[in-house]
Design a protein around this motif. Structure first.
Motif, short mmCIF file in Angstrom:
data_model
loop_
_atom_site.label_atom_id
_atom_site.label_comp_id
_atom_site.label_asym_id
_atom_site.label_seq_id
_atom_site.Cartn_x
_atom_site.Cartn_y
_atom_site.Cartn_z
N ILE A 159 0.71 -1.15 0.11
CA ILE A 159 0.09 -0.05 0.19
C ILE A 159 1.48 1.09 0.27
O ILE A 159 0.67 2.47 -0.88
CB ILE A 159 -1.02 0.09 1.40
CG1 ILE A 159 -2.07 -1.28 0.89
CG2 ILE A 159 -1.61 1.80 1.92
CD1 ILE A 159 -3.36 -1.60 1.85
N ARG A 160 2.15 1.47 0.91
CA ARG A 160 2.63 2.64 0.74
C ARG A 160 3.23 2.77 -0.52
O ARG A 160 3.47 3.41 -0.79
CB ARG A 160 4.01 2.13 1.29
CG ARG A 160 3.43 2.36 3.59
CD ARG A 160 5.02 2.15 4.05
NE ARG A 160 6.33 1.36 3.79
CZ ARG A 160 6.34 0.80 3.99
NH1 ARG A 160 5.56 0.07 4.74
NH2 ARG A 160 7.85 0.04 3.57
N ASN A 161 3.90 1.81 -1.75
CA ASN A 161 4.67 1.74 -2.72
C ASN A 161 2.83 2.24 -3.79
O ASN A 161 3.62 3.20 -4.38
CB ASN A 161 4.87 0.73 -3.04
CG ASN A 161 6.03 -0.13 -2.43
OD1 ASN A 161 6.89 0.74 -1.58
ND2 ASN A 161 6.00 -1.16 -3.02
N TYR A 162 2.24 2.06 -3.77
CA TYR A 162 0.88 2.28 -4.95
C TYR A 162 0.14 4.18 -3.71
O TYR A 162 -0.18 4.53 -4.44
CB TYR A 162 0.34 1.99 -5.16
CG TYR A 162 -0.57 0.54 -4.36
CD1 TYR A 162 -0.94 -0.81 -3.81
CD2 TYR A 162 -1.93 1.70 -3.74
CE1 TYR A 162 -1.74 -0.73 -3.58
CE2 TYR A 162 -2.93 1.50 -2.82
CZ TYR A 162 -2.92 -0.65 -2.87
OH TYR A 162 -3.59 -1.09 -2.52
N LEU A 163 0.99 4.37 -2.50
CA LEU A 163 0.38 5.99 -2.47
C LEU A 163 1.04 6.45 -2.09
O LEU A 163 1.07 6.89 -1.12
CB LEU A 163 -0.58 5.30 -1.01
CG LEU A 163 -2.06 4.28 -0.70
CD1 LEU A 163 -2.42 4.59 0.87
CD2 LEU A 163 -3.10 5.44 -1.32
N GLN A 164 1.30 6.39 -3.54
CA GLN A 164 1.74 7.88 -3.50
C GLN A 164 1.45 9.43 -4.59
O GLN A 164 0.62 8.72 -5.91
CB GLN A 164 3.07 7.55 -4.55
CG GLN A 164 4.18 6.51 -3.85
CD GLN A 164 5.47 5.90 -4.66
OE1 GLN A 164 5.99 6.68 -5.32
NE2 GLN A 164 5.90 4.84 -4.04
N ILE A 165 1.94 10.02 -4.29
CA ILE A 165 1.03 11.59 -5.21
C ILE A 165 1.37 11.42 -6.15
O ILE A 165 2.03 10.75 -7.56
CB ILE A 165 2.22 12.67 -4.39
CG1 ILE A 165 1.60 13.35 -2.75
CG2 ILE A 165 0.98 14.23 -5.15
CD1 ILE A 165 0.19 12.72 -2.28
N SER A 166 -0.17 11.25 -6.66
CA SER A 166 -0.60 11.43 -8.28
C SER A 166 -0.29 10.39 -9.45
O SER A 166 -0.49 10.21 -10.37
CB SER A 166 0.87 12.00 -9.27
OG SER A 166 1.35 11.18 -9.70
N ASN A 167 -0.10 9.21 -8.50
CA ASN A 167 -0.72 7.68 -9.10
C ASN A 167 -2.31 7.62 -9.22
O ASN A 167 -2.82 8.26 -8.05
CB ASN A 167 -0.25 6.70 -8.09
CG ASN A 167 0.75 5.99 -8.41
OD1 ASN A 167 2.18 6.08 -9.10
ND2 ASN A 167 1.45 5.37 -7.08
N LYS A 168 -2.80 6.55 -10.04
CA LYS A 168 -3.76 6.53 -10.72
C LYS A 168 -4.62 5.29 -9.84
O LYS A 168 -3.45 3.90 -10.15
CB LYS A 168 -4.15 6.34 -11.51
CG LYS A 168 -5.72 6.12 -12.49
CD LYS A 168 -5.70 6.75 -13.78
CE LYS A 168 -7.22 6.31 -14.34
NZ LYS A 168 -7.28 6.53 -16.17
N LEU A 169 -6.07 5.28 -8.35
CA LEU A 169 -6.18 4.12 -8.16
C LEU A 169 -7.65 3.81 -8.19
O LEU A 169 -8.59 4.93 -9.00
CB LEU A 169 -6.17 4.61 -6.74
CG LEU A 169 -4.60 4.82 -5.93
CD1 LEU A 169 -4.45 5.87 -4.81
CD2 LEU A 169 -3.27 4.34 -6.06
N PHE A 170 -7.33 2.46 -7.97
CA PHE A 170 -8.99 2.36 -8.52
C PHE A 170 -9.64 1.78 -6.66
O PHE A 170 -8.70 1.26 -5.87
CB PHE A 170 -9.59 0.72 -8.96
CG PHE A 170 -11.09 0.97 -8.85
CD1 PHE A 170 -12.21 0.98 -9.45
CD2 PHE A 170 -10.87 -0.53 -7.25
CE1 PHE A 170 -13.59 0.02 -9.83
CE2 PHE A 170 -12.62 -1.29 -7.42
CZ PHE A 170 -13.67 -0.65 -8.36
#
Length: 225
Positions: free
Chosen positions: A44-55
């Motif tokens: 979760i830390r790896n993809y909770l980065q500013i500007s990342n696109k999420l579902f």
């Protein structure tokens, strides 16, 4: 209340030992905040980065209280530019400005689409001009049209024109008045352009509302000194 959508991560802050509060920007819902559990998880830390696109899947028992997100990574944006300080600053800057100025829970599909287009074109050679035009369009979409086109006339003999907007004097690059990308790009031209949009944003939105201007935006400007 439950819904699902794709979004871009605008900000995050620690809430509890294993939880973060994030702000996201979605096409259907606008800017929304919520709690994400599992903040210490490496995944979760790896993809909770500013500007990342999420579902995200959002759930809330009471619309007057903060809800909860389950998140999945759709597209990593931030990691693509870890070694590019200028583009990284642009991403952080643009997300910070949106996070501060967008009203909560009010969708704005036009801003979302132009933001997404900028993200998709960030690897292009003229990305900084696209960034500048995004800020200019954002100012208009937030309810303040600078009406630069009214200053188009035959007395422009330099690459900038001095104009007065609401009592403030600005030096505006000619290409911004013409709404046409410049044929040649220099650090001096970029700096003047960023200085103009920064001061419009400051004078119109930040100073009247006593808001703190993002440091990342100043850092971006400094790269072109």
């Amino acid at each position: 209340m439950n819904w699902e959508d794709q979004c871009y991560l605008l900000s995050k802050r620690k809430f509890r030992e294993n939880a973060n509060i994030i702000n996201i920007f979605t096409e259907k819902k606008g800017k929304i905040d919520g709690i994400v559990y599992g903040g210490t998880s490496r995944k979760i830390r790896n993809y909770l980065q500013i500007s990342n696109k999420l579902f995200v899947a959002y759930s809330s028992k009471n619309e007057n209280k903060i809800g909860y997100f389950k998140t999945e990574l759709v597209k990593p944006i931030s990691p693509l530019y870890f070694n590019d300080k200028e583009r990284t600053s642009a991403l952080i800057s643009i997300c910070s400005i949106l996070n501060i100025l967008l009203p909560a829970g009010q969708p704005n599909k036009k801003i979302y689409k132009t933001f997404e287009n900028f993200i998709n074109l960030l690897n292009s050679d003229n990305w900084i001009i696209l960034y500048i035009f995004f800020e200019l369009n954002l100012i208009k979409e937030l309810g303040y049209d600078t009406n630069l086109s009214q200053y188009i006339n035959n007395d422009i003999i330099s690459d900038t024109k001095k104009i007065i907007i609401d009592g403030y004097t600005y030096d505006v690059p000619l290409y911004m008045i013409l709404r046409k990308p410049p044929e040649t790009i220099s650090n001096n031209l970029i700096r003047k352009s960023l200085y103009f949009t920064r001061n419009i944003i400051l004078n119109r939105f930040f100073l009247p509302n006593n808001l703190s201007f993002p440091k990342s935006r100043v850092i971006l400007e400094n790269y072109f000194n």
